[in-house]
Enzyme design. Sequence first.
Site, PDB file in Angstrom:
ATOM      1  N   ASN A  10       0.854  -1.163  -0.135  1.00 24.01           N
ATOM      2  CA  ASN A  10      -0.170  -0.101   0.065  1.00 24.01           C
ATOM      3  C   ASN A  10       0.981   1.144  -0.086  1.00 24.01           C
ATOM      4  O   ASN A  10       1.632   1.596   1.101  1.00 24.01           O
ATOM      5  CB  ASN A  10      -0.940  -0.058   1.405  1.00 24.01           C
ATOM      6  N   LYS A  12       0.158   4.417  -0.209  1.00 21.88           N
ATOM      7  CA  LYS A  12      -0.475   5.480   0.443  1.00 21.88           C
ATOM      8  C   LYS A  12      -0.464   6.718  -0.380  1.00 21.88           C
ATOM      9  O   LYS A  12      -0.159   6.408  -1.687  1.00 21.88           O
ATOM     10  CB  LYS A  12       0.046   5.660   1.844  1.00 21.88           C
ATOM     11  N   HIS A  93      -9.187   1.407   5.413  1.00 19.26           N
ATOM     12  CA  HIS A  93      -7.984   1.535   5.994  1.00 19.26           C
ATOM     13  C   HIS A  93      -8.224   2.415   7.083  1.00 19.26           C
ATOM     14  O   HIS A  93      -9.057   3.537   7.179  1.00 19.26           O
ATOM     15  CB  HIS A  93      -7.217   2.055   5.101  1.00 19.26           C
ATOM     16  N   GLU A  95      -6.478   4.743   8.190  1.00 15.56           N
ATOM     17  CA  GLU A  95      -6.387   6.138   7.863  1.00 15.56           C
ATOM     18  C   GLU A  95      -7.457   6.618   7.210  1.00 15.56           C
ATOM     19  O   GLU A  95      -8.101   8.038   7.408  1.00 15.56           O
ATOM     20  CB  GLU A  95      -5.113   6.317   6.935  1.00 15.56           C
ATOM     21  N   GLU A 169      -5.055  -4.870  10.928  1.00 18.69           N
ATOM     22  CA  GLU A 169      -4.238  -3.798  11.199  1.00 18.69           C
ATOM     23  C   GLU A 169      -4.315  -3.044  12.483  1.00 18.69           C
ATOM     24  O   GLU A 169      -4.755  -2.018  12.453  1.00 18.69           O
ATOM     25  CB  GLU A 169      -4.007  -2.880   9.898  1.00 18.69           C
ATOM     26  N   GLY A 175       2.899   2.092  10.573  1.00 23.78           N
ATOM     27  CA  GLY A 175       3.830   3.195  10.566  1.00 23.78           C
ATOM     28  C   GLY A 175       4.752   3.667  11.664  1.00 23.78           C
ATOM     29  O   GLY A 175       5.286   4.662  11.718  1.00 23.78           O
ATOM     30  N   SER A 214       3.549  -2.017  10.203  1.00 25.53           N
ATOM     31  CA  SER A 214       5.130  -2.296  10.378  1.00 25.53           C
ATOM     32  C   SER A 214       5.884  -3.596   9.915  1.00 25.53           C
ATOM     33  O   SER A 214       6.887  -3.952  10.536  1.00 25.53           O
ATOM     34  CB  SER A 214       5.509  -2.020  11.949  1.00 25.53           C
TER      35      SER A 214
END
Length: 256
Positions: A10, A12, A93, A95, A169, A175, A214
């Site tokens: 991904n 992003k 996701h 985010e 996730e 991240g 991660s």
Amino acid sequence: MPHRPYIVGNWKMNGSRAMLAEARAIDRAAARYPDVQVALAPPFTLIGALREAVTAMGVGGQDCHAQTKGAHTGDVSAAMLVDTGADVVIVGHSERRKDHAESDAVVKAKAEAALAAGLGIIVCVGETLEERDAGKAEAVVAGQVDHSLPAADVASDAVAAGKVAVAYEPVWAIGTGRVAAVCDVVAMHAAIRGRLLALYGESGAKVRILYGGSVNAGNAAELLAAEGVSGALVGGASLTAEAFLPIVAAAGTGEA
Ligand code: PGA
């Protein structure tokens, strides 16, 4: 039931045409690991170019709108993703859930629209650190699975065809360099499997459950070997072939 390992990058909001060389290198590696399904989800601007640049791997979107077309400035429909060359889309996701206030119901509508357009889907779920610390992680994730996944009546063919995946996730692992403990991943994947079986009946066993957060060359082998982990959704470490290829290699056996 064994699943074909699924490794998804991904990108992003990263990437430009100059990075297509990385994608080509990843694609060449994907061809060397035919037992692994590899896909890369670049920003929307690169989907068409990526489709033309690669042959062995899948190409994904990072989001789609729930409607097929209309007055939704800046949005992209699932059919448009298909038209530009995508075969899969990530929905829900964390985010997007956070930055765009996407609820489970919105994510479910997007997932159903994506299936209707013929895309495979990767539906993301995961708890925040506060929720984990409060002992609510499994309940939160179970609720997300129950309410974000497409309904059984519209998803049954795609589920049976292996086109539906869930990515677990933990938000605090994305991240941050802080990866979830393998025992916690195993427990959560088992809990998710239980919900999938409740939703889809025995074909819920065909839904692959990926871990994300991660994942890198150093921890991929251990995570991918964990009970119930069918692949990985990889952010930062998917941006270069050098970082991503060891993760693909860890998932597969490669050519004989
Ligand atoms: P990360 O991102 O690998 O950079 O933690 C994972 C993701 O958000 O899918």
